[in-house]
Design an enzyme around this catalytic site. Structure first.
Site, PDB file in Angstrom:
ATOM      1  N   HIS A 137       0.826  -1.212   0.000  1.00 50.48           N
ATOM      2  CA  HIS A 137       0.000   0.000   0.000  1.00 50.48           C
ATOM      3  C   HIS A 137       0.863   1.266   0.000  1.00 50.48           C
ATOM      4  CE1 HIS A 137      -4.036   1.278  -0.335  1.00 50.48           C
ATOM      5  NE2 HIS A 137      -4.005   2.057   0.720  1.00 50.48           N
TER       6      HIS A 137
ATOM      7  N   TYR B 193       0.748   4.395  -3.052  1.00 53.16           N
ATOM      8  CA  TYR B 193       0.677   5.857  -2.939  1.00 53.16           C
ATOM      9  C   TYR B 193       1.622   6.558  -3.921  1.00 53.16           C
ATOM     10  CZ  TYR B 193      -2.347   5.835   1.205  1.00 53.16           C
ATOM     11  OH  TYR B 193      -3.411   5.699   2.052  1.00 53.16           O
TER      12      TYR B 193
HETATM   13 FE1  SF4 Z   1      -5.341   3.800  -1.203  1.00 54.01          FE
HETATM   14 FE2  SF4 Z   1      -4.755   5.591  -3.120  1.00 54.01          FE
HETATM   15 FE3  SF4 Z   1      -5.988   3.402  -3.786  1.00 54.01          FE
HETATM   16 FE4  SF4 Z   1      -7.272   5.238  -2.349  1.00 54.01          FE
HETATM   17  S1  SF4 Z   1      -6.530   5.464  -4.436  1.00 54.01           S
HETATM   18  S2  SF4 Z   1      -7.270   3.022  -2.023  1.00 54.01           S
HETATM   19  S3  SF4 Z   1      -5.581   6.044  -1.126  1.00 54.01           S
HETATM   20  S4  SF4 Z   1      -3.903   3.538  -2.918  1.00 54.01           S
HETATM   21 FE    FE Z   2      -5.328   4.536   1.548  1.00 53.14          FE
END
Ligand code: SF4
Ligand code: FE
Length: 482
Positions: free
Chosen positions: A290, A294
């Protein structure tokens, strides 16, 4: 694969139990506050059906051999990891919001490799069960909420030592055909738009936390599951009927506190039960994926914010000023640095024992550590360029008013060639991304999503290998040598 419209219908058919503003709602599909968040997930289906995005948005399943949405994929190579980040940037550019589906994808890959290694050590049968579950997820093209964060209560106490035993989700009863669980998961991204929820433990655990080392999947509308939707800054603007004032009227994100009130989980959906020695591995792998994510999604949203700042400068005639150009360069530099980290930890990805690919942990944590900072600076620069009008502009109702509207049109115009309405739209978009509903996903989530800054520093400290660096310095300084 489902189309976007089929996905919306599939969510509408569910019997979700949700509460918002003290009222019960059953679907995000027809709710004016939640619908934009559903639209963001829908975009992951719509983009997958565009031939020009097929390479990024789809993959060949390692389980069924069929073409699937990449959000359901078990990564088979470093190239898959790179494509994942590129897909997330594309989705961020398309929605300028959190499109929610990544938490499930990251959970799939972490659970896949952890169950394999757990089975090897303990002789459990979790991996086979999980592969069977993934087959269903891929064939039905499901959205799965990856649920990790427990409320955690007293941070100084382990799960089993809390005053209230439910502050970490745990097993309350074992039956021949399954387990009964109770607890909650906080800040659950996209849960109102999910078919399923895949629950994981949130911390590394000691042997006496056995009841808390639990991983399983249930439908999001399973008996005993309910959600309390979180508020977002400016959320009720969506009820006012003004598209202009919302800033990003089509898309959004959502989070909720999800309660598991004595939920039964059949054995075939349990992927960890009591193996405390694998809890830390599962947490670290999910967090690693995760933190990589980002480096894609925030970058895509950042692209929109940089564009909005540049448009704001076009609207008021400041675009040619050298300091504006320099600020846009700085924003781009910061945004592309985040992307570089997302790509780098993917390129350095390695095969796990189970055969899927895991990102480089050190680089993924460096990625997320930068994400806890750079979007704040990008936001600061966007607000600098946009000017105070982004928080002082009158409402759309005033702008459309037959008597006062013309004054707004006259006095809030920048360059003559740009309609005042366009300038106001840009201001509202900057406001939405920096202070409004999308700021949840772009600002504060950059700090706390995928783990707060200190969580990354712990991994950086461990993976940074200072001892090896000391040896390098000693050799060059000829320490211990004549
Ligand atoms: Fe997580 Fe970004 Fe996906 Fe939202 S868009 S679920 S913040 S990785
Ligand atoms: Fe998130």
């Amino acid at each position: 694969m489902m189309t976007g419209d089929q996905y919306v219908e599939s969510i509408r058919k569910m019997k979700l139990r949700m509460y918002m503003f003290g009222e019960k709602i059953t679907t995000a599909a027809d709710d004016p506050i939640l619908r934009p968040s559903l639209n963001s997930v829908k975009a992951t289906y719509d983009l997958a059906s565009c031939p020009e995005h097929a390479d990024l948005m789809t993959a060949t399943s390692s389980i069924t051999g069929k073409k699937i949405n990449r959000f359901c994929h078990i990564h088979q190579s470093a190239d898959d990891l790179i494509k994942k980040v590129k897909m997330q940037r594309l989705c961020g550019q398309t929605t300028a919001a959190c499109f929610q589906r990544c938490v499930g994808m990251d959970a799939f890959n972490a659970v896949f490799s952890t169950t394999f290694e757990c089975d090897k050590k303990h002789g459990t049968g979790y991996h086979g069960r999980f592969v069977k579950y993934m087959r269903k997820v891929q064939e039905e093209d499901l959205v799965v909420d990856g649920a990790m964060t427990d409320p955690k209560g007293d941070r100084g106490l382990s799960p089993s030592r809390q005053a209230d035993p439910d502050l970490y989700l745990h097993v309350v009863e074992r039956r021949p055909d399954g387990i009964l669980v109770r607890g909650a998961k906080a800040h659950q991204t996209g849960i109102s738009n999910s078919h399923e929820v895949l629950v994981m433990p949130t911390v590394a655990m000691r042997p006496d936390d056995k009841e808390y080392a639990v991983c399983f999947a249930v439908p999001a509308d399973a008996e005993g599951v309910f959600m309390i939707i979180g508020r977002q800054s400016c959320d009720t603007r969506k009820l006012e009927g003004s598209r202009l004032d919302v800033g990003n009227c089509a898309y959004g994100g959502m989070e909720a506190l999800v309660i598991f009130d004595n939920v039964f989980v059949p054995n075939e959906r349990v992927f960890m039960d009591g193996e405390t020695d694998f809890s830390g591995m599962l947490v670290e792998r999910f967090a690693g994926y995760h933190r990589q994510s980002y480096g894609g999604c925030k970058v895509g949203v950042g692209d929109v914010l940089i564009g909005a700042a540049a448009l704001a400068a076009d609207c008021n005639g400041a675009a040619k000023a050298s300091h504006i150009k320099d600020k846009l360069i700085e924003m781009t530099h910061l945004n592309e640095t985040l992307y570089s980290c997302g790509i780098a930890c993917s390129c350095e990805g390695r095969k796990t024992e189970s055969g899927n690919y895991q990102i480089d942990l050190l680089l993924a944590n460096v990625c997320k550590q930068n994400v806890t900072r750079f979007p704040y600076e990008i936001t600061r620069l966007a607000e600098d360029i946009a000017g105070g009008l982004m928080v002082t502009a009158p409402s759309e109702k005033d702008f459309r008013h037959p008597e006062i509207g013309p004054y707004i049109d006259k006095y809030l115009r920048g360059v003559a060639a740009v309609p005042t309405e366009d300038r106001l739209k840009v201001m509202r978009l900057v406001e939405n991304l920096t202070l409004g509903t999308s700021a949840v996903g772009y600002r504060t989530e950059s700090m706390h999503g995928a783990g707060s800054p200190q969580a990354q520093r712990i991994v950086i400290a461990r993976e940074g290998n200072i001892e090896q660096k000391k040896e390098l310095a000693k050799r060059i300084a000829r320490i211990g040598q004549k």
